[in-house]
Design a protein around this motif. Structure first.
Motif, PDB file in Angstrom:
ATOM      1  N   MET A   1       0.825  -1.195   0.000  1.00 21.69           N
ATOM      2  CA  MET A   1       0.000   0.000   0.000  1.00 21.69           C
ATOM      3  C   MET A   1       0.872   1.262   0.000  1.00 21.69           C
ATOM      4  O   MET A   1       0.627   2.175  -0.754  1.00 21.69           O
ATOM      5  CB  MET A   1      -0.932  -0.041   1.215  1.00 21.69           C
ATOM      6  CG  MET A   1      -1.759   1.191   1.387  1.00 21.69           C
ATOM      7  SD  MET A   1      -3.127   1.192   0.256  1.00 21.69           S
ATOM      8  CE  MET A   1      -4.051   2.536   0.870  1.00 21.69           C
ATOM      9  N   MET A   2       1.900   1.281   0.857  1.00 27.60           N
ATOM     10  CA  MET A   2       2.775   2.457   0.945  1.00 27.60           C
ATOM     11  C   MET A   2       3.549   2.654  -0.348  1.00 27.60           C
ATOM     12  O   MET A   2       3.714   3.788  -0.807  1.00 27.60           O
ATOM     13  CB  MET A   2       3.726   2.300   2.135  1.00 27.60           C
ATOM     14  CG  MET A   2       4.539   3.532   2.393  1.00 27.60           C
ATOM     15  SD  MET A   2       3.461   4.900   2.821  1.00 27.60           S
ATOM     16  CE  MET A   2       4.530   5.835   3.836  1.00 27.60           C
ATOM     17  N   THR A   3       4.020   1.559  -0.958  1.00 27.75           N
ATOM     18  CA  THR A   3       4.749   1.653  -2.217  1.00 27.75           C
ATOM     19  C   THR A   3       3.849   2.218  -3.310  1.00 27.75           C
ATOM     20  O   THR A   3       4.286   3.045  -4.100  1.00 27.75           O
ATOM     21  CB  THR A   3       5.282   0.270  -2.634  1.00 27.75           C
ATOM     22  OG1 THR A   3       6.101  -0.231  -1.595  1.00 27.75           O
ATOM     23  CG2 THR A   3       6.083   0.343  -3.913  1.00 27.75           C
ATOM     24  N   THR A   4       2.618   1.802  -3.347  1.00 17.05           N
ATOM     25  CA  THR A   4       1.662   2.301  -4.331  1.00 17.05           C
ATOM     26  C   THR A   4       1.430   3.798  -4.138  1.00 17.05           C
ATOM     27  O   THR A   4       1.395   4.560  -5.104  1.00 17.05           O
ATOM     28  CB  THR A   4       0.325   1.546  -4.228  1.00 17.05           C
ATOM     29  OG1 THR A   4       0.576   0.156  -4.381  1.00 17.05           O
ATOM     30  CG2 THR A   4      -0.651   1.996  -5.289  1.00 17.05           C
ATOM     31  N   LEU A   5       1.303   4.232  -2.899  1.00 17.33           N
ATOM     32  CA  LEU A   5       1.103   5.649  -2.603  1.00 17.33           C
ATOM     33  C   LEU A   5       2.328   6.463  -3.010  1.00 17.33           C
ATOM     34  O   LEU A   5       2.194   7.519  -3.635  1.00 17.33           O
ATOM     35  CB  LEU A   5       0.798   5.856  -1.115  1.00 17.33           C
ATOM     36  CG  LEU A   5       0.626   7.306  -0.668  1.00 17.33           C
ATOM     37  CD1 LEU A   5      -0.521   7.972  -1.411  1.00 17.33           C
ATOM     38  CD2 LEU A   5       0.414   7.371   0.833  1.00 17.33           C
ATOM     39  N   LEU A   6       3.520   5.971  -2.678  1.00 13.55           N
ATOM     40  CA  LEU A   6       4.750   6.685  -3.057  1.00 13.55           C
ATOM     41  C   LEU A   6       4.899   6.763  -4.573  1.00 13.55           C
ATOM     42  O   LEU A   6       5.313   7.792  -5.105  1.00 13.55           O
ATOM     43  CB  LEU A   6       5.962   6.025  -2.425  1.00 13.55           C
ATOM     44  CG  LEU A   6       6.089   6.163  -0.916  1.00 13.55           C
ATOM     45  CD1 LEU A   6       7.285   5.364  -0.413  1.00 13.55           C
ATOM     46  CD2 LEU A   6       6.189   7.619  -0.504  1.00 13.55           C
ATOM     47  N   SER A   7       4.546   5.690  -5.251  1.00 18.66           N
ATOM     48  CA  SER A   7       4.611   5.682  -6.714  1.00 18.66           C
ATOM     49  C   SER A   7       3.632   6.701  -7.297  1.00 18.66           C
ATOM     50  O   SER A   7       3.967   7.442  -8.226  1.00 18.66           O
ATOM     51  CB  SER A   7       4.302   4.284  -7.241  1.00 18.66           C
ATOM     52  OG  SER A   7       4.320   4.267  -8.636  1.00 18.66           O
ATOM     53  N   PHE A   8       2.438   6.739  -6.741  1.00 19.94           N
ATOM     54  CA  PHE A   8       1.442   7.710  -7.193  1.00 19.94           C
ATOM     55  C   PHE A   8       1.941   9.136  -6.971  1.00 19.94           C
ATOM     56  O   PHE A   8       1.822   9.994  -7.850  1.00 19.94           O
ATOM     57  CB  PHE A   8       0.111   7.498  -6.458  1.00 19.94           C
ATOM     58  CG  PHE A   8      -0.879   8.594  -6.707  1.00 19.94           C
ATOM     59  CD1 PHE A   8      -1.582   8.658  -7.902  1.00 19.94           C
ATOM     60  CD2 PHE A   8      -1.099   9.579  -5.750  1.00 19.94           C
ATOM     61  CE1 PHE A   8      -2.490   9.685  -8.141  1.00 19.94           C
ATOM     62  CE2 PHE A   8      -2.003  10.604  -5.980  1.00 19.94           C
ATOM     63  CZ  PHE A   8      -2.698  10.658  -7.179  1.00 19.94           C
ATOM     64  N   LEU A   9       2.499   9.402  -5.795  1.00 26.12           N
ATOM     65  CA  LEU A   9       3.008  10.742  -5.497  1.00 26.12           C
ATOM     66  C   LEU A   9       4.169  11.130  -6.414  1.00 26.12           C
ATOM     67  O   LEU A   9       4.268  12.274  -6.854  1.00 26.12           O
ATOM     68  CB  LEU A   9       3.420  10.843  -4.030  1.00 26.12           C
ATOM     69  CG  LEU A   9       2.274  10.808  -3.016  1.00 26.12           C
ATOM     70  CD1 LEU A   9       2.825  10.767  -1.600  1.00 26.12           C
ATOM     71  CD2 LEU A   9       1.335  11.982  -3.215  1.00 26.12           C
ATOM     72  N   ALA A  10       5.040  10.174  -6.701  1.00 30.82           N
ATOM     73  CA  ALA A  10       6.161  10.443  -7.616  1.00 30.82           C
ATOM     74  C   ALA A  10       5.633  10.763  -9.016  1.00 30.82           C
ATOM     75  O   ALA A  10       6.105  11.693  -9.665  1.00 30.82           O
ATOM     76  CB  ALA A  10       7.118   9.262  -7.654  1.00 30.82           C
ATOM     77  N   ASP A  11       4.644   9.994  -9.473  1.00 30.00           N
ATOM     78  CA  ASP A  11       4.056  10.257 -10.787  1.00 30.00           C
ATOM     79  C   ASP A  11       3.368  11.615 -10.828  1.00 30.00           C
ATOM     80  O   ASP A  11       3.479  12.347 -11.812  1.00 30.00           O
ATOM     81  CB  ASP A  11       3.067   9.151 -11.168  1.00 30.00           C
ATOM     82  CG  ASP A  11       3.735   7.839 -11.505  1.00 30.00           C
ATOM     83  OD1 ASP A  11       4.954   7.834 -11.770  1.00 30.00           O
ATOM     84  OD2 ASP A  11       3.046   6.807 -11.485  1.00 30.00           O
ATOM     85  N   LEU A  12       2.659  11.954  -9.763  1.00 32.20           N
ATOM     86  CA  LEU A  12       1.976  13.243  -9.697  1.00 32.20           C
ATOM     87  C   LEU A  12       2.986  14.395  -9.698  1.00 32.20           C
ATOM     88  O   LEU A  12       2.839  15.363 -10.444  1.00 32.20           O
ATOM     89  CB  LEU A  12       1.093  13.319  -8.450  1.00 32.20           C
ATOM     90  CG  LEU A  12       0.357  14.647  -8.234  1.00 32.20           C
ATOM     91  CD1 LEU A  12      -0.595  14.933  -9.391  1.00 32.20           C
ATOM     92  CD2 LEU A  12      -0.388  14.621  -6.902  1.00 32.20           C
TER      93      LEU A  12
END
Length: 85
Positions: A1-12
């Motif tokens: 879950m945390m990795t997915t959130l960090l990936s989303f934030l990096a993409d954003l």
């Protein structure tokens, strides 16, 4: 879950032009490489040595690296004398 959130934030942050990227230029071969996106500069700094080490292992020469905020059009650009974000 945390990795997915960090990936989303990096993409954003990348979409907004706020992400940090490692830009590495070599003269042999003549290429510009981009590694990222990173949320914070310290992450990019921590990863920089590994990228340079990999290029040295592939016999790249005259390696120059920069960490910057940008949105590169391609991750690898070869046979062009100059390119920067």
């Amino acid at each position: 879950m945390m990795t997915t959130l960090l990936s989303f934030l990096a993409d954003l942050s990348n979409h907004l032009g706020l992400a940090w990227w490692v830009e590495i230029k070599t003269l042999s071969p003549i290429c510009t490489y981009f590694f990222g996106p990173f949320l914070i500069r310290k992450e990019a700094e921590a990863a920089l040595f590994g990228y340079v080490e990999d290029l040295e292992a592939e016999q790249a020469q005259n390696i120059v690296a920069h960490i910057q905020r940008c949105h590169p059009p391609h991750l690898t650009i070869c046979n062009e004398m100059e390119y920067s974000c």
